[in-house]
Enzyme design. Sequence first.
Site, PDB file in Angstrom:
ATOM      1  N   VAL A 198      15.380 -58.036 -12.595  1.00 50.86           N
ATOM      2  CA  VAL A 198      15.113 -58.207 -14.097  1.00 50.86           C
ATOM      3  C   VAL A 198      15.346 -57.212 -14.328  1.00 50.86           C
ATOM      4  O   VAL A 198      15.357 -56.195 -14.396  1.00 50.86           O
ATOM      5  CB  VAL A 198      13.254 -58.676 -13.688  1.00 50.86           C
ATOM      6  CG1 VAL A 198      12.734 -57.864 -15.484  1.00 50.86           C
ATOM      7  CG2 VAL A 198      12.839 -59.678 -13.434  1.00 50.86           C
ATOM      8  N   ALA A 221      16.113 -51.715 -16.036  1.00 45.58           N
ATOM      9  CA  ALA A 221      16.136 -52.946 -15.151  1.00 45.58           C
ATOM     10  C   ALA A 221      15.263 -52.722 -14.334  1.00 45.58           C
ATOM     11  O   ALA A 221      14.605 -51.827 -13.081  1.00 45.58           O
ATOM     12  CB  ALA A 221      16.625 -53.115 -15.043  1.00 45.58           C
ATOM     13  N   LYS A 222      14.941 -53.424 -12.952  1.00 41.48           N
ATOM     14  CA  LYS A 222      14.287 -53.622 -11.234  1.00 41.48           C
ATOM     15  C   LYS A 222      14.818 -54.669 -10.801  1.00 41.48           C
ATOM     16  O   LYS A 222      15.065 -55.880 -11.567  1.00 41.48           O
ATOM     17  CB  LYS A 222      13.273 -53.044 -11.542  1.00 41.48           C
ATOM     18  CG  LYS A 222      12.941 -52.684 -10.413  1.00 41.48           C
ATOM     19  CD  LYS A 222      12.738 -51.071 -10.126  1.00 41.48           C
ATOM     20  CE  LYS A 222      12.520 -49.848  -9.214  1.00 41.48           C
ATOM     21  NZ  LYS A 222      12.621 -49.051  -9.069  1.00 41.48           N
ATOM     22  N   GLY A 223      14.989 -54.517  -9.297  1.00 39.13           N
ATOM     23  CA  GLY A 223      15.476 -55.861  -8.847  1.00 39.13           C
ATOM     24  C   GLY A 223      14.844 -55.385  -7.089  1.00 39.13           C
ATOM     25  O   GLY A 223      14.545 -54.645  -6.952  1.00 39.13           O
ATOM     26  N   ASP A 268      15.961 -47.715  -4.370  1.00 38.85           N
ATOM     27  CA  ASP A 268      15.048 -47.756  -4.139  1.00 38.85           C
ATOM     28  C   ASP A 268      14.383 -47.834  -3.246  1.00 38.85           C
ATOM     29  O   ASP A 268      15.034 -47.378  -1.774  1.00 38.85           O
ATOM     30  CB  ASP A 268      14.542 -48.847  -5.555  1.00 38.85           C
ATOM     31  CG  ASP A 268      12.818 -48.943  -5.558  1.00 38.85           C
ATOM     32  OD1 ASP A 268      12.696 -47.405  -6.667  1.00 38.85           O
ATOM     33  OD2 ASP A 268      11.874 -49.175  -5.340  1.00 38.85           O
TER      34      ASP A 268
END
Length: 424
Positions: free
Chosen positions: A68, A113-115, A154
């Site tokens: 995202v 963002a992050k995934g 992460d």
Amino acid sequence: MAYIEPAPIKDRENPFESMMSRFDIAAQKLGLDQETYEVLKSPTKQVIVSLPITMDDGSKRVFEGYRVIHSNTLGPSKGGVRFAPDVHLDEVKALAAWMTWKCAVVDIPYGGAKGGIKCKPWTMSTGELERLTRAYTVSMYEIFGPDTDIPAPDMGTGPREMAWLMDEYSKANGKTVSAVVTGKPLVLGGSLGRVEATGRGVMVSALVAMEKLKINPAHATCAVQGFGNVGSNAASLLEERGVKVVAISDHTGAYYDAKGIDIRSAIAYKESNNNTLEGFTGGEIINNADLLELDIDLLVPAAKEDVITLANADNIKAKLIVEGANGPMGAKADPVIFEKGITVVPDILANAGGVTVSYFEWVQNRLGYKWTRERVNRRSDRIMKEAFERVYKVAQKYDVSLRIAAYMVAISKVADTYKLRGGY
Ligand code: NAD
């Protein structure tokens, strides 16, 4: 990074709602117009991919991967990739938005963002994880890029996965592109100082906040929840500056010594003990939940989300909370803690030292030049202090908590930039 199975999502405050409730308060205080509000709250891009992977036994399994991009208004988006079984779109959206606000608070030219991939990394072989990471990279090839979207480690991922990601992306490009990802191993272009950067930022924020509260670090007591990357580095750096760390904990238990725990020996013990504090004898064993309620000056939650909630907020006695973890306090606990007069340095400010040094890694990769640890630390300390002062001033001016002030600083920076750039 060690993987700790989190509570099922239904038992926790919805992270997106938690983030949005703070965003809403800050937007209201700023008098943000409805149009900009809609733009800022909506993620720019949400991608879900299916990744068919050949497992070691020859069978095929399909994994779901997410990315995202919440915002790319301030620059290329930046954010980690999480491997965990409870990864889902709402969580990834919340974490992506947090990254936008975090980068804006410390004034670095990144969006958020992050995934993630829904998987149980601890049940998978190295080969399976490598194929999964490479497949994810290929499926996100159009998204990732040093000028567009820059992933990082992460929960459940680390330098090893970042090396695979960088390699796969580079192959598709026909050249080495180190700046596509941060958190790489040092030999592949990682930055000196990155490992301890988040804990260091927590220490810097804690010291600046203590100065404002007129707490003398040399007479202060502290408890740190979580003894991983963030917690152990924060504890050790605080101890170096004279703070007495009376309690530490990890998922195996909590340890207390009113005279102060010897953090160096706790770290040595953990390193020799499969990365856990289990069996540590440098303190009396206390209940993990009780650590949060100790009568101390400084509490550093550096483990996971939602540990301070409506259920225990009223029992917290620390004068100052510095959030090493992302989202350790549920939004519903905010007013209780504020009413009690406890100062909270919020996650988007307190743990931004990590993304700041990730930014330095990207800068060094693009320059083709390596900075010394001393330069990295000096520059990140300065950025953390300046960010704290910006947030503090807004908190004073509007008579709001540092958390709402941090959101206000971030939102106005992104909103002003958006308005200057213009829309369609
Ligand atoms: P980590 O995996 O290295 O360490 C997590 C620690 O928390 C471990 O010691 C684990 O045992 C402990 N823990 C888990 N559940 C616990 C519980 N119930 N009680 C006490 N301890 C518990 O992870 P990390 O990188 O240190 O990250 C910790 C937090 O900081 C996360 O919220 C992460 O998102 C956030 N964060 C990390 C970075 C970074 O650079 N590593 C940057 C920003 C934010």
